[in-house]
Design an enzyme around this catalytic site. Structure first.
Site, PDB file in Angstrom:
ATOM      1  N   HIS A  57       0.842  -1.186   0.000  1.00 59.04           N
ATOM      2  CA  HIS A  57       0.000   0.000   0.000  1.00 59.04           C
ATOM      3  C   HIS A  57       0.883   1.244   0.000  1.00 59.04           C
ATOM      4  O   HIS A  57       2.103   1.150   0.198  1.00 59.04           O
ATOM      5  CB  HIS A  57      -0.912   0.043   1.232  1.00 59.04           C
ATOM      6  CG  HIS A  57      -2.019  -0.955   1.214  1.00 59.04           C
ATOM      7  ND1 HIS A  57      -1.829  -2.275   1.512  1.00 59.04           N
ATOM      8  CD2 HIS A  57      -3.347  -0.826   0.930  1.00 59.04           C
ATOM      9  CE1 HIS A  57      -2.980  -2.930   1.423  1.00 59.04           C
ATOM     10  NE2 HIS A  57      -3.917  -2.070   1.072  1.00 59.04           N
ATOM     11  N   LYS A  74      -0.359   4.469   4.691  1.00 59.89           N
ATOM     12  CA  LYS A  74      -1.128   3.443   5.403  1.00 59.89           C
ATOM     13  C   LYS A  74      -0.201   2.750   6.389  1.00 59.89           C
ATOM     14  O   LYS A  74       0.672   1.964   6.013  1.00 59.89           O
ATOM     15  CB  LYS A  74      -1.725   2.425   4.422  1.00 59.89           C
ATOM     16  CG  LYS A  74      -2.584   1.366   5.119  1.00 59.89           C
ATOM     17  CD  LYS A  74      -3.299   0.494   4.110  1.00 59.89           C
ATOM     18  CE  LYS A  74      -4.112  -0.608   4.799  1.00 59.89           C
ATOM     19  NZ  LYS A  74      -5.107  -0.069   5.756  1.00 59.89           N
TER      20      LYS A  74
END
Length: 357
Positions: free
Chosen positions: A246, A250
């Site tokens: 990601h 995140k």
């Protein structure tokens, strides 16, 4: 107020609840008009709002463009149909719309023809105005958030909150919504999910709670649950490796990966070391170079992507299964969040209690 230009005119209608031409035209609402001609006569008629186009906004007024039958046109608008019908669909408040995910949900909200509330909660020091899809949203941090949210709910009885904040405040925000009695969609991952679910149940709050808002990915999760239920132990002894990539912002492990892993555990997989697969065995990739080179993420989507790979290898190493779901951008989650809000509001209107999903 009317500005006549030949056979066309621009009309201003006191209808702050009409937030888009699409929204109005879908409802078949009518704009009551009276046309004055050069001889002083007057003829009245009804013009479908689908024939109007939004050309600008002045404070709480919506400026519309229409085709008239004369040079002088006076307009009287009755928006009762729009006001009544608007309550059939939710008005969306997005916390925090200043974030990338929240902003994407805001765009999807307007694209769907729903009302995007021009106010959102944000953290201290981040107060600002965010221009999203033609709506100026004031990001505020009121001293008493519960009171402020209750007031908003009073003004907008069709209010549904969509939450995309950060994992560290998931339970705090959920508690706020529960105390204010406002239905919400929790798209933010992390937090104490058991505590979150318990509070929703105890307060009888309507909520959709899911670590994954992409409908197609949710369908994949459902398929994995089905396999685990119907074929428990079918991958007994298979070693599993899980890698998820990601954007660097995140910070937590993917909630989707955790959910998929739970199903594979029921199918009998073991960790890379041959023992029980633990959530700590999920490998997180957050470095751009590794995401591009190892995971195959397009460079332009490094700021927003979700690449997951689940690799299962038989005990003798001769058989390999690999499952992947790779997402670039945020549209799949944004559209899914809007659908979740629509689903939740429909359940609310039906009076059937939906606590968590």
């Amino acid at each position: 107020m009317v500005a006549a230009l030949g056979n066309s005119c621009t009309v201003r209608v006191n209808a702050p609840s009409v937030h888009s031409r699409q929204q109005a035209s879908q409802r078949g609402a009518l704009l009551r008009t009276s046309y004055g001609n050069r001889s002083g006569g007057c003829c009245c008629g009804s013009t479908p709002l689908s024939k109007l186009s939004v050309v600008g906004t002045v404070r709480s007024w919506r400026v519309l463009s229409a085709t008239g039958r004369g040079c002088r046109v006076s307009v009287r608008a009755s928006m009762d149909d729009v006001l009544q019908d608007e309550l059939a669909r939710p008005a969306i408040m997005i916390n925090d719309i200043s974030g990338r995910m929240g902003f994407a949900v805001g765009e999807a909200t307007v694209e769907a023809g729903l009302t995007l509330l021009p106010v959102a909660f944000t953290k201290a020091g981040n107060e600002q105005t965010v221009a999203c899809a033609g709506v100026d949203v004031e990001c505020i941090n009121p001293d008493d958030r519960v009171a402020a949210l209750k007031e908003l709910h009073k003004e907008h009885p069709n209010l549904v909150v969509v939450d995309f904040t950060v994992p560290s405040v998931v339970n705090e925000m959920a508690s706020l919504y529960c105390k204010a009695g406002v239905p919400f969609v929790m798209g933010t991952t992390g937090g104490d999910r058991e505590e979150l679910t318990c509070e929703v149940l105890e307060t009888n709050t309507y909520a959709v709670i899911a670590p994954q808002m992409g409908k197609q990915v949710v369908a994949f999760q459902a398929a994995m649950i089905f396999l685990a239920d119907q074929f428990p132990g079918c991958f007994k002894g298979y070693k599993m490796e899980v890698v998820e990539s990601h954007q660097s912002a995140k910070v937590d492990t993917s909630g989707t990966a955790k959910a998929i892993v739970a199903s594979f555990q029921d199918m009998g997989v073991v960790g890379p070391n041959g023992r029980t697969f633990e959530l700590e065995d999920i490998e997180k990739v957050r470095v751009a170079e590794e995401s591009i080179g190892r995971m195959g993420v397009p460079e332009e989507h490094i700021p927003g992507h979700a690449y997951h790979t689940y690799k299962l290898t038989s005990p003798d190493g001769l058989v390999t299964f690999q499952f992947q779901h790779n997402v670039c951008g945020r549209s799949i989650y944004a559209n899914g969040s809007v659908d979740a809000a629509l689903f939740l509001y429909a359940k609310l209107k039906e009076g059937s209690m939906l606590n968590s999903l």
